[in-house]
Design a protein around this motif. Structure first.
Motif, PDB file in Angstrom:
ATOM      1  N   ASN A   1      -0.828   8.126  20.195  1.00 59.46           N
ATOM      2  CA  ASN A   1      -1.864   8.563  19.256  1.00 59.46           C
ATOM      3  C   ASN A   1      -1.431   8.375  17.803  1.00 59.46           C
ATOM      4  O   ASN A   1      -1.636   9.249  16.957  1.00 59.46           O
ATOM      5  CB  ASN A   1      -2.224  10.035  19.523  1.00 59.46           C
ATOM      6  CG  ASN A   1      -2.841  10.235  20.887  1.00 59.46           C
ATOM      7  OD1 ASN A   1      -3.927   9.736  21.170  1.00 59.46           O
ATOM      8  ND2 ASN A   1      -2.131  10.945  21.756  1.00 59.46           N
ATOM      9  N   VAL A   2      -0.837   7.227  17.549  1.00 52.99           N
ATOM     10  CA  VAL A   2      -0.416   6.868  16.190  1.00 52.99           C
ATOM     11  C   VAL A   2      -1.304   5.735  15.698  1.00 52.99           C
ATOM     12  O   VAL A   2      -1.586   4.785  16.433  1.00 52.99           O
ATOM     13  CB  VAL A   2       1.068   6.453  16.166  1.00 52.99           C
ATOM     14  CG1 VAL A   2       1.450   5.913  14.796  1.00 52.99           C
ATOM     15  CG2 VAL A   2       1.952   7.633  16.547  1.00 52.99           C
ATOM     16  N   ASN A   3      -1.752   5.845  14.463  1.00 54.51           N
ATOM     17  CA  ASN A   3      -2.544   4.794  13.828  1.00 54.51           C
ATOM     18  C   ASN A   3      -1.722   4.155  12.719  1.00 54.51           C
ATOM     19  O   ASN A   3      -1.218   4.859  11.830  1.00 54.51           O
ATOM     20  CB  ASN A   3      -3.843   5.354  13.248  1.00 54.51           C
ATOM     21  CG  ASN A   3      -4.757   5.907  14.318  1.00 54.51           C
ATOM     22  OD1 ASN A   3      -4.901   5.320  15.383  1.00 54.51           O
ATOM     23  ND2 ASN A   3      -5.379   7.041  14.040  1.00 54.51           N
ATOM     24  N   ILE A   4      -1.595   2.831  12.797  1.00 56.72           N
ATOM     25  CA  ILE A   4      -0.853   2.090  11.778  1.00 56.72           C
ATOM     26  C   ILE A   4      -1.812   1.120  11.105  1.00 56.72           C
ATOM     27  O   ILE A   4      -2.392   0.247  11.757  1.00 56.72           O
ATOM     28  CB  ILE A   4       0.338   1.332  12.392  1.00 56.72           C
ATOM     29  CG1 ILE A   4       1.303   2.311  13.071  1.00 56.72           C
ATOM     30  CG2 ILE A   4       1.057   0.518  11.328  1.00 56.72           C
ATOM     31  CD1 ILE A   4       2.413   1.631  13.842  1.00 56.72           C
ATOM     32  N   ASP A   5      -1.982   1.277   9.817  1.00 59.37           N
ATOM     33  CA  ASP A   5      -2.838   0.395   9.021  1.00 59.37           C
ATOM     34  C   ASP A   5      -1.939  -0.305   8.002  1.00 59.37           C
ATOM     35  O   ASP A   5      -1.500   0.296   7.027  1.00 59.37           O
ATOM     36  CB  ASP A   5      -3.923   1.219   8.332  1.00 59.37           C
ATOM     37  CG  ASP A   5      -4.972   0.337   7.672  1.00 59.37           C
ATOM     38  OD1 ASP A   5      -4.819  -0.900   7.720  1.00 59.37           O
ATOM     39  OD2 ASP A   5      -5.938   0.881   7.111  1.00 59.37           O
ATOM     40  N   PHE A   6      -1.661  -1.591   8.273  1.00 59.89           N
ATOM     41  CA  PHE A   6      -0.633  -2.313   7.527  1.00 59.89           C
ATOM     42  C   PHE A   6      -1.278  -3.511   6.826  1.00 59.89           C
ATOM     43  O   PHE A   6      -1.671  -4.490   7.461  1.00 59.89           O
ATOM     44  CB  PHE A   6       0.444  -2.790   8.502  1.00 59.89           C
ATOM     45  CG  PHE A   6       1.809  -2.985   7.894  1.00 59.89           C
ATOM     46  CD1 PHE A   6       1.972  -3.264   6.540  1.00 59.89           C
ATOM     47  CD2 PHE A   6       2.944  -2.905   8.680  1.00 59.89           C
ATOM     48  CE1 PHE A   6       3.225  -3.442   5.988  1.00 59.89           C
ATOM     49  CE2 PHE A   6       4.213  -3.083   8.149  1.00 59.89           C
ATOM     50  CZ  PHE A   6       4.354  -3.353   6.791  1.00 59.89           C
ATOM     51  N   ASN A   7      -1.418  -3.428   5.510  1.00 56.36           N
ATOM     52  CA  ASN A   7      -1.867  -4.548   4.690  1.00 56.36           C
ATOM     53  C   ASN A   7      -0.629  -5.181   4.059  1.00 56.36           C
ATOM     54  O   ASN A   7      -0.027  -4.614   3.140  1.00 56.36           O
ATOM     55  CB  ASN A   7      -2.847  -4.078   3.617  1.00 56.36           C
ATOM     56  CG  ASN A   7      -4.188  -3.694   4.213  1.00 56.36           C
ATOM     57  OD1 ASN A   7      -4.854  -4.517   4.833  1.00 56.36           O
ATOM     58  ND2 ASN A   7      -4.576  -2.434   4.049  1.00 56.36           N
ATOM     59  N   VAL A   8      -0.281  -6.346   4.573  1.00 61.34           N
ATOM     60  CA  VAL A   8       1.007  -6.956   4.241  1.00 61.34           C
ATOM     61  C   VAL A   8       0.871  -7.816   2.992  1.00 61.34           C
ATOM     62  O   VAL A   8      -0.075  -8.620   2.881  1.00 61.34           O
ATOM     63  CB  VAL A   8       1.500  -7.809   5.427  1.00 61.34           C
ATOM     64  CG1 VAL A   8       2.891  -8.349   5.141  1.00 61.34           C
ATOM     65  CG2 VAL A   8       1.480  -6.996   6.712  1.00 61.34           C
ATOM     66  N   PRO A   9       1.792  -7.677   2.065  1.00 58.68           N
ATOM     67  CA  PRO A   9       1.759  -8.554   0.889  1.00 58.68           C
ATOM     68  C   PRO A   9       1.901 -10.026   1.281  1.00 58.68           C
ATOM     69  O   PRO A   9       2.454 -10.361   2.330  1.00 58.68           O
ATOM     70  CB  PRO A   9       2.961  -8.077   0.065  1.00 58.68           C
ATOM     71  CG  PRO A   9       3.208  -6.682   0.518  1.00 58.68           C
ATOM     72  CD  PRO A   9       2.843  -6.659   1.969  1.00 58.68           C
ATOM     73  N   ARG A  10       1.421 -10.911   0.452  1.00 59.41           N
ATOM     74  CA  ARG A  10       1.423 -12.353   0.714  1.00 59.41           C
ATOM     75  C   ARG A  10       2.846 -12.866   0.952  1.00 59.41           C
ATOM     76  O   ARG A  10       3.786 -12.493   0.250  1.00 59.41           O
ATOM     77  CB  ARG A  10       0.782 -13.068  -0.479  1.00 59.41           C
ATOM     78  CG  ARG A  10       0.880 -14.576  -0.480  1.00 59.41           C
ATOM     79  CD  ARG A  10      -0.127 -15.213   0.429  1.00 59.41           C
ATOM     80  NE  ARG A  10      -0.011 -16.666   0.380  1.00 59.41           N
ATOM     81  CZ  ARG A  10      -0.696 -17.448  -0.461  1.00 59.41           C
ATOM     82  NH1 ARG A  10      -1.545 -16.902  -1.313  1.00 59.41           N
ATOM     83  NH2 ARG A  10      -0.541 -18.757  -0.443  1.00 59.41           N
ATOM     84  N   ASP A  11       2.984 -13.693   2.006  1.00 60.80           N
ATOM     85  CA  ASP A  11       4.238 -14.365   2.342  1.00 60.80           C
ATOM     86  C   ASP A  11       5.398 -13.385   2.514  1.00 60.80           C
ATOM     87  O   ASP A  11       6.512 -13.596   2.025  1.00 60.80           O
ATOM     88  CB  ASP A  11       4.596 -15.411   1.266  1.00 60.80           C
ATOM     89  CG  ASP A  11       3.583 -16.537   1.225  1.00 60.80           C
ATOM     90  OD1 ASP A  11       3.057 -16.896   2.303  1.00 60.80           O
ATOM     91  OD2 ASP A  11       3.307 -17.051   0.126  1.00 60.80           O
ATOM     92  N   THR A  12       5.102 -12.292   3.219  1.00 60.14           N
ATOM     93  CA  THR A  12       6.109 -11.273   3.517  1.00 60.14           C
ATOM     94  C   THR A  12       6.086 -10.987   5.008  1.00 60.14           C
ATOM     95  O   THR A  12       5.021 -10.942   5.621  1.00 60.14           O
ATOM     96  CB  THR A  12       5.816  -9.974   2.739  1.00 60.14           C
ATOM     97  OG1 THR A  12       5.795 -10.263   1.349  1.00 60.14           O
ATOM     98  CG2 THR A  12       6.868  -8.917   3.025  1.00 60.14           C
ATOM     99  N   SER A  13       7.251 -10.782   5.593  1.00 58.52           N
ATOM    100  CA  SER A  13       7.320 -10.418   7.007  1.00 58.52           C
ATOM    101  C   SER A  13       6.871  -8.981   7.198  1.00 58.52           C
ATOM    102  O   SER A  13       7.056  -8.125   6.314  1.00 58.52           O
ATOM    103  CB  SER A  13       8.751 -10.573   7.532  1.00 58.52           C
ATOM    104  OG  SER A  13       9.130 -11.931   7.572  1.00 58.52           O
ATOM    105  N   ALA A  14       6.316  -8.713   8.379  1.00 60.25           N
ATOM    106  CA  ALA A  14       5.881  -7.344   8.679  1.00 60.25           C
ATOM    107  C   ALA A  14       5.638  -7.214  10.173  1.00 60.25           C
ATOM    108  O   ALA A  14       5.165  -8.158  10.834  1.00 60.25           O
ATOM    109  CB  ALA A  14       4.614  -6.993   7.914  1.00 60.25           C
ATOM    110  N   TYR A  15       5.966  -6.036  10.706  1.00 62.05           N
ATOM    111  CA  TYR A  15       5.703  -5.689  12.109  1.00 62.05           C
ATOM    112  C   TYR A  15       5.141  -4.277  12.151  1.00 62.05           C
ATOM    113  O   TYR A  15       5.677  -3.369  11.510  1.00 62.05           O
ATOM    114  CB  TYR A  15       6.987  -5.741  12.946  1.00 62.05           C
ATOM    115  CG  TYR A  15       7.776  -7.025  12.786  1.00 62.05           C
ATOM    116  CD1 TYR A  15       7.353  -8.203  13.391  1.00 62.05           C
ATOM    117  CD2 TYR A  15       8.940  -7.057  12.015  1.00 62.05           C
ATOM    118  CE1 TYR A  15       8.070  -9.382  13.244  1.00 62.05           C
ATOM    119  CE2 TYR A  15       9.659  -8.224  11.861  1.00 62.05           C
ATOM    120  CZ  TYR A  15       9.226  -9.385  12.471  1.00 62.05           C
ATOM    121  OH  TYR A  15       9.932 -10.558  12.320  1.00 62.05           O
ATOM    122  N   GLY A  16       4.084  -4.081  12.903  1.00 61.41           N
ATOM    123  CA  GLY A  16       3.580  -2.723  13.069  1.00 61.41           C
ATOM    124  C   GLY A  16       4.595  -1.862  13.804  1.00 61.41           C
ATOM    125  O   GLY A  16       5.001  -0.791  13.327  1.00 61.41           O
TER     126      GLY A  16
END
Length: 741
Positions: free
Chosen positions: A162-177
């Motif tokens: 029951n976790v909500n992750i809202d991830f708006n990633v900056p341009r040309d950056t790595s990211a994982y929820g």
């Protein structure tokens, strides 16, 4: 030594006897008191032990409320230390910019109470951690947390629910929820991600990797009832020769590597293309899995949409992409893939792709749909890098693409470039975006692009609804059977008088016997004929019904003079005196077991049943097998299975009430006949009944003894006291007489 007088001896013996009686009376009570005292002492000891655990600063069993004012008191310099193992931490308000919160306390639970943490990351570095009821909103990525909103390292037994992750990633950056980064030598076991939503929006066209969920070396994981929304760019895949691994992919909704025994069930995965950069082979996968064994991908909804690419531009889309997966189950999934992109002989739009080596793969009961303007295949598997052994059963596949006579201009429900596949009972629709010619590569099931090794198939009982002319095409095959398949031509006026199996040059008809191939028994029908057959199936199962009147071999007649017949039970619902056996004189012989007429079974009406039949309604409190007035022509379940035996037996099982075993009665109320009592086994059916009565009587006696025991014992004590007094008086009198004499 002074001699003890006889009366004293008698009194001592009497007192000893009285003491033994009283000791026997209170023995049970004393024993019970001792047990209760011991239990109380044990409880006190346990309570003291629990108190010592609670007071132990290394294992506090406490609840903490976390606020913006005290968060640094618990996460000292951003770290929750082992002091708080087994603690429950409740977040009491929305907070932001907390940086990385590192958890190094085992078995700790953090409950967000549905609050929101902005630009806050979690690094879980301990076992048994639970994170639930929390929302994370991020518009930046932190390299120190491996670019993950939730990062797991040496964190077996973690639960994220029951976790909500809202991830708006900056341009040309790595990211994982969520990033579970086990290693070959440090596995992360038993990860659970449940009822969680990961929404990630990235644009890493120049550099970086963006995944909704990334899992490596995380065996026995369960991902269930989650939603993963990923808006990602198309990107070139960094293939390693002719194969790929997780690091080959730069954009994924879900990426899985070396995760044996994975359960990926009832998830919703939505992958959408948001950018089409200038690159070679612009590609996007929704779900990628590699180097994993014994995994189940079941009951998911997977959608991959590219609305950015135009017609006649190649794009490469794979909803579920697998490499080197053994014993993989793909079942009950609904996969949708759509794009305006694709060009002649360029691009892909595949709901499922499997690259070998792979064995024990089962794909069944899936619903697959794909539409593009280029090559399109519902299930594509190949053995470029090793042998493939796949079974494909009972799937519905619907694909639309652009077919042509180029080998890459292929539209097929299944293209199997494998070693040994079983393909049975599938319903496949294949459609072309333009007019179809005889030489175009549009098939239901095919091996039309050559790969090495031998190829063996069993293609049986599939239905292919097609704009094309062939149910199946194979370049080459050995020990292969393609039979009992149906091609349904979408043109209702189409020619159907031909063989719908297309042979490759290597398997001419003269080679069938020597290569043990059978390509016979396939048929062609029109869509109109298919509709008629389908309608027949819906109405009566497809089997024709022809009524044949019975032959009257004995000259029987159903003409009965019923004017003088009265029903035995006039009020019985549906009572009908016009029964076979009328002798014309007003009486009938029904063949029943009671004199005087027909015996009707009871209905659920509340009475006790008609003579000779049980009360089937159960309204008098007795079961069917307990009726005492059953007729000889009425068999209960017990008597039917035991050829009329009256014993309480069913399929050689004897009622446990006759058993001498000390085991508790079973739920079913029966035990194996070998465990029945000797009385039951020796006396037969009647003995069983008698034994039951004896047991009942013995129980009544025992019950009376137990209930009346205290009163009887007190009476016995009083009698003993009277006897003692009489003995003493008697001896005194005798002594007086001796002295007088």
């Amino acid at each position: 030594m002074r001699k003890i007088r006889k009366p004293v001896k008698v009194m001592l013996i009497s007192l000893l006897f009285l003491f033994l009686v009283l000791n026997g009376v209170y023995a049970d009570e004393n024993a019970t008191d001792i047990l209760q005292a011991n239990a109380t002492e044990s409880d006190v000891s346990s309570s003291l032990q629990e108190e010592s655990i609670i007071n132990n600063p290394d294992s506090p069993d406490l609840v903490f409320n976390i606020t913006s004012d005290n968060v640094d008191d618990y996460f000292v310099r951003g770290t929750l230390k082992s002091t708080y193992s087994y603690a429950n931490l409740f977040i009491s308000e929305d907070m932001e910019d907390l940086g990385i919160l590192t958890i190094r306390a085992n078995n700790v639970t953090i409950n967000g109470n549905n609050h929101t943490l902005k630009n806050t990351f979690f690094s879980i570095e301990s076992t048994g951690v639970t994170l639930n009821n929390l929302t994370l909103c991020l518009n930046e990525s932190d390299e120190d947390n491996d670019y993950a909103a939730i990062d797991l390292w040496k964190a077996s037994g973690t639960t994220i629910s029951n976790v909500n992750i809202d991830f708006n990633v900056p341009r040309d950056t790595s990211a994982y929820g969520i990033y579970s980064q086990g290693t070959r030598y440090s596995l992360i076991n038993n990860l659970k991600i449940i009822n969680t939503t990961v929404s990630i929006n990235g644009d890493n066209r120049a550099e970086g990797r963006v995944y909704g969920i990334r899992m490596e070396y995380s065996p026995n994981a369960v991902l269930e009832n989650n939603t993963i929304n990923a808006n990602l760019p198309l990107h070139t895949v960094a293939f390693r020769g002719t194969t790929a691994d997780l690091d080959s992919e730069f954009c994924l909704a879900v990426g899985i590597s070396n995760c044996d025994n994975l359960v990926f069930n009832s998830n919703v995965v939505n992958a959408n293309v948001n950018v089409r950069p200038e690159c070679a082979y612009p590609t996007l996968d929704a779900v990628f899995i590699c180097d994993s064994r014994d995994c189940n991908i079941t009951n998911n909804v997977i959608t991959l949409i590219d609305d950015i690419t135009y017609k006649d531009e190649a794009n490469y889309l794979y909803a579920l992409d697998g490499y080197r997966v053994d014993n993989l189950l793909i079942e009950g999934n609904r996969i949708r893939l759509g794009t305006a992109g694709g060009a002649y002989a360029a691009g892909t739009a595949y709901p499922i792709q499997l690259t070998g080596p792979a064995s024990g793969v089962l794909i069944q009961h899936n619903n697959l749909y794909s539409k593009s303007n280029g090559p399109n295949i519902g299930i594509y598997s190949h053995n470029f890098n090793g042998d493939n052994y796949i079974t494909i059963l009972n799937n519905y596949i619907n694909v639309t693409g652009r077919a042509g006579n180029h080998s890459w201009a292929l539209v097929a429900g299944i293209e199997s470039q494998d070693n040994n596949d079983i393909i049975m009972n599938n319903i496949i629709e294949v459609h072309n975006t333009g007019e179809v010619k005889w030489e175009d590569n549009i098939y239901g099931i095919s091996y039309s692009q050559k790969t090495d090794s031998t190829h063996t198939y069993r293609v049986i009982n599939n239905t292919v609804i097609s704009d094309g002319y062939y149910v199946s095409h194979m370049l080459d095959a050995d020990n292969t059977t393609v039979t009992n398949n149906t091609l349904v031509r979408t043109d209702k006026y189409a020619d159907t008088n031909y063989d719908p199996f297309k042979r490759g040059d290597a398997i001419g008809k003269d080679t069938d016997a020597s290569r043990n191939n059978d390509f016979s028994g396939n048929r062609v029908i029109t869509i109109f004929e298919y509709g008629l057959e389908h309608q027949s199936d819906e109405v009566d199962g497809g089997d024709p019904f022809v009524y044949v009147p019975p032959e009257n071999v004995n000259g029987r007649t159903n003409v009965i003079n019923g004017s003088g017949i009265l029903p035995q039970k006039p009020g019985f619902p549906g009572g009908n005196p016009l029964l076979p056996g009328n002798n014309g004189g007003g009486s009938i012989n029904t063949g029943g077991n009671s004199p005087g007429g027909f015996n009707s079974p009871d209905a659920a009406d509340g009475d006790n049943g008609y003579n000779g039949f049980p009360d089937l309604s159960g309204d008098n409190g007795e079961s069917l097998s307990r009726k005492t007035n059953q007729g000889n022509n009425v068999k209960t379940v017990n008597s039917f299975n035991n050829e009329g035996s009256n014993s309480n037996s069913y399929n050689n099982l004897v009622a446990s009430s006759n058993s001498t075993s000390s085991d508790a009665p079973s739920v079913d109320g029966v035990t194996v006949s070998g465990r029945s009592s000797s009385a039951a086994s020796s006396a037969g059916a009647g003995g069983s009944s008698g034994a039951s009565q004896d047991v009942s009587k013995a129980y009544e006696i025992s019950k009376n003894i137990v209930e009346n025991g205290p009163d009887d014992i007190l009476k016995f004590i009083a009698l003993a006291v009277v006897c003692e007094i009489l003995l003493v008086v008697g001896y005194r009198r005798k002594e007086s007489e001796d002295i007088t004499d």
